[in-house]
Design a protein around this motif. Structure first.
Motif, PDB file in Angstrom:
ATOM      1  N   LEU A  91       0.826  -1.205   0.000  1.00  0.00           N
ATOM      2  CA  LEU A  91       0.000   0.000   0.000  1.00  0.00           C
ATOM      3  C   LEU A  91       0.867   1.264   0.000  1.00  0.00           C
ATOM      4  O   LEU A  91       0.642   2.180  -0.797  1.00  0.00           O
ATOM      5  CB  LEU A  91      -0.951   0.010   1.205  1.00  0.00           C
ATOM      6  N   VAL A  92       1.855   1.288   0.874  1.00  0.00           N
ATOM      7  CA  VAL A  92       2.751   2.450   0.927  1.00  0.00           C
ATOM      8  C   VAL A  92       3.521   2.579  -0.382  1.00  0.00           C
ATOM      9  O   VAL A  92       3.653   3.671  -0.942  1.00  0.00           O
ATOM     10  CB  VAL A  92       3.709   2.355   2.144  1.00  0.00           C
ATOM     11  N   LEU A  93       4.001   1.459  -0.904  1.00  0.00           N
ATOM     12  CA  LEU A  93       4.730   1.465  -2.173  1.00  0.00           C
ATOM     13  C   LEU A  93       3.849   2.005  -3.300  1.00  0.00           C
ATOM     14  O   LEU A  93       4.275   2.852  -4.092  1.00  0.00           O
ATOM     15  CB  LEU A  93       5.217   0.051  -2.502  1.00  0.00           C
ATOM     16  N   TRP A  94       2.618   1.538  -3.365  1.00  0.00           N
ATOM     17  CA  TRP A  94       1.681   2.002  -4.390  1.00  0.00           C
ATOM     18  C   TRP A  94       1.401   3.492  -4.254  1.00  0.00           C
ATOM     19  O   TRP A  94       1.431   4.236  -5.245  1.00  0.00           O
ATOM     20  CB  TRP A  94       0.375   1.204  -4.305  1.00  0.00           C
ATOM     21  N   PHE A 104      10.849   4.250  -7.368  1.00  0.00           N
ATOM     22  CA  PHE A 104      10.434   2.954  -6.828  1.00  0.00           C
ATOM     23  C   PHE A 104      11.275   2.545  -5.617  1.00  0.00           C
ATOM     24  O   PHE A 104      10.733   2.131  -4.583  1.00  0.00           O
ATOM     25  CB  PHE A 104      10.522   1.878  -7.923  1.00  0.00           C
ATOM     26  N   TYR A 105      12.588   2.642  -5.715  1.00  0.00           N
ATOM     27  CA  TYR A 105      13.445   2.144  -4.630  1.00  0.00           C
ATOM     28  C   TYR A 105      13.456   3.069  -3.417  1.00  0.00           C
ATOM     29  O   TYR A 105      13.569   2.599  -2.278  1.00  0.00           O
ATOM     30  CB  TYR A 105      14.851   1.854  -5.156  1.00  0.00           C
ATOM     31  N   VAL A 106      13.304   4.361  -3.618  1.00  0.00           N
ATOM     32  CA  VAL A 106      13.155   5.282  -2.484  1.00  0.00           C
ATOM     33  C   VAL A 106      11.827   4.991  -1.773  1.00  0.00           C
ATOM     34  O   VAL A 106      11.774   4.924  -0.544  1.00  0.00           O
ATOM     35  CB  VAL A 106      13.230   6.757  -2.961  1.00  0.00           C
ATOM     36  N   SER A 107      10.785   4.773  -2.566  1.00  0.00           N
ATOM     37  CA  SER A 107       9.482   4.423  -2.002  1.00  0.00           C
ATOM     38  C   SER A 107       9.551   3.122  -1.219  1.00  0.00           C
ATOM     39  O   SER A 107       8.924   2.978  -0.165  1.00  0.00           O
ATOM     40  CB  SER A 107       8.453   4.283  -3.127  1.00  0.00           C
ATOM     41  N   LYS A 108      10.312   2.175  -1.730  1.00  0.00           N
ATOM     42  CA  LYS A 108      10.450   0.870  -1.086  1.00  0.00           C
ATOM     43  C   LYS A 108      11.087   1.008   0.297  1.00  0.00           C
ATOM     44  O   LYS A 108      10.694   0.303   1.234  1.00  0.00           O
ATOM     45  CB  LYS A 108      11.260  -0.064  -1.981  1.00  0.00           C
ATOM     46  N   ILE A 109      12.020   1.922   0.448  1.00  0.00           N
ATOM     47  CA  ILE A 109      12.639   2.151   1.762  1.00  0.00           C
ATOM     48  C   ILE A 109      11.576   2.600   2.766  1.00  0.00           C
ATOM     49  O   ILE A 109      11.501   2.089   3.892  1.00  0.00           O
ATOM     50  CB  ILE A 109      13.786   3.178   1.662  1.00  0.00           C
ATOM     51  N   PHE A 110      10.724   3.538   2.379  1.00  0.00           N
ATOM     52  CA  PHE A 110       9.657   3.996   3.264  1.00  0.00           C
ATOM     53  C   PHE A 110       8.647   2.883   3.544  1.00  0.00           C
ATOM     54  O   PHE A 110       8.175   2.738   4.677  1.00  0.00           O
ATOM     55  CB  PHE A 110       8.950   5.223   2.667  1.00  0.00           C
ATOM     56  N   ALA A 115       6.272  -1.198   7.376  1.00  0.00           N
ATOM     57  CA  ALA A 115       6.001  -2.607   7.637  1.00  0.00           C
ATOM     58  C   ALA A 115       6.825  -3.120   8.819  1.00  0.00           C
ATOM     59  O   ALA A 115       6.349  -3.970   9.586  1.00  0.00           O
ATOM     60  CB  ALA A 115       6.279  -3.438   6.388  1.00  0.00           C
ATOM     61  N   THR A 116       8.032  -2.616   8.984  1.00  0.00           N
ATOM     62  CA  THR A 116       8.902  -3.052  10.087  1.00  0.00           C
ATOM     63  C   THR A 116       8.270  -2.760  11.439  1.00  0.00           C
ATOM     64  O   THR A 116       8.313  -3.609  12.343  1.00  0.00           O
ATOM     65  CB  THR A 116      10.285  -2.391   9.984  1.00  0.00           C
ATOM     66  N   LEU A 117       7.719  -1.583  11.604  1.00  0.00           N
ATOM     67  CA  LEU A 117       7.081  -1.248  12.886  1.00  0.00           C
ATOM     68  C   LEU A 117       5.923  -2.200  13.186  1.00  0.00           C
ATOM     69  O   LEU A 117       5.803  -2.718  14.296  1.00  0.00           O
ATOM     70  CB  LEU A 117       6.604   0.201  12.875  1.00  0.00           C
ATOM     71  N   TRP A 118       5.072  -2.430  12.204  1.00  0.00           N
ATOM     72  CA  TRP A 118       3.977  -3.394  12.370  1.00  0.00           C
ATOM     73  C   TRP A 118       4.532  -4.771  12.730  1.00  0.00           C
ATOM     74  O   TRP A 118       4.096  -5.410  13.686  1.00  0.00           O
ATOM     75  CB  TRP A 118       3.120  -3.472  11.107  1.00  0.00           C
TER      76      TRP A 118
END
Length: 129
Positions: A91-94, A104-110, A115-118
């Motif tokens: 969802l965040v990536l989209w 794409f790859y900057v978005s993937k970091i976010f 997802a890590t916190l969850w």
């Protein structure tokens, strides 16, 4: 106060494991997206699943030091948490790539950060409780 320090220590260990998973995730995603020319979301999911599996093994042994003999159920719980994390990640990536037109790859970091916190808190309370 000791509980807070223990929680922080576990989160730091979880972050180290997650950082190793970052290489698995990005590596697999890159191979499937760039080399195999598979859809970016499918590639992202494959990278995420491979990273989640390696993270389960490391978190079981090192972060949470699980002694649960029912590894299959524990792994299943970890993968359920990870699947929800994948939904958050996707969802965040989209949102960032398709709606805000970020790289794409900057978005993937976010997306991985969210997802890590969850994943940490869900695994702490559900999988390795």
């Amino acid at each position: 106060m000791a509980i807070d320090k223990l929680l922080i220590y576990k989160f730091l260990k979880y972050a180290v494991v997650g950082f190793s998973g970052l290489f698995v995730d990005f590596g697999v995603t890159y191979l499937f997206k760039e080399k195999a020319k598979i859809n970016k979301y499918v590639s992202n999911a494959l990278g995420f699943v491979c990273a989640a599996t390696s993270n389960y093994i490391l978190n079981r042994l090192w972060t949470f030091q699980s002694t649960n003999e029912d590894v299959a159920t524990e792994y299943g719980s970890f993968m359920i948490v990870s699947a929800i994390g994948l939904g958050i990640n996707s969802l965040v990536l989209w949102l960032l790539t398709d709606k805000f037109k970020w790289n794409f790859y900057v978005s993937k970091i976010f997306a991985i950060g969210c997802a890590t916190l969850w994943n940490f808190f869900a695994n702490l309370l559900f999988t390795f409780n």
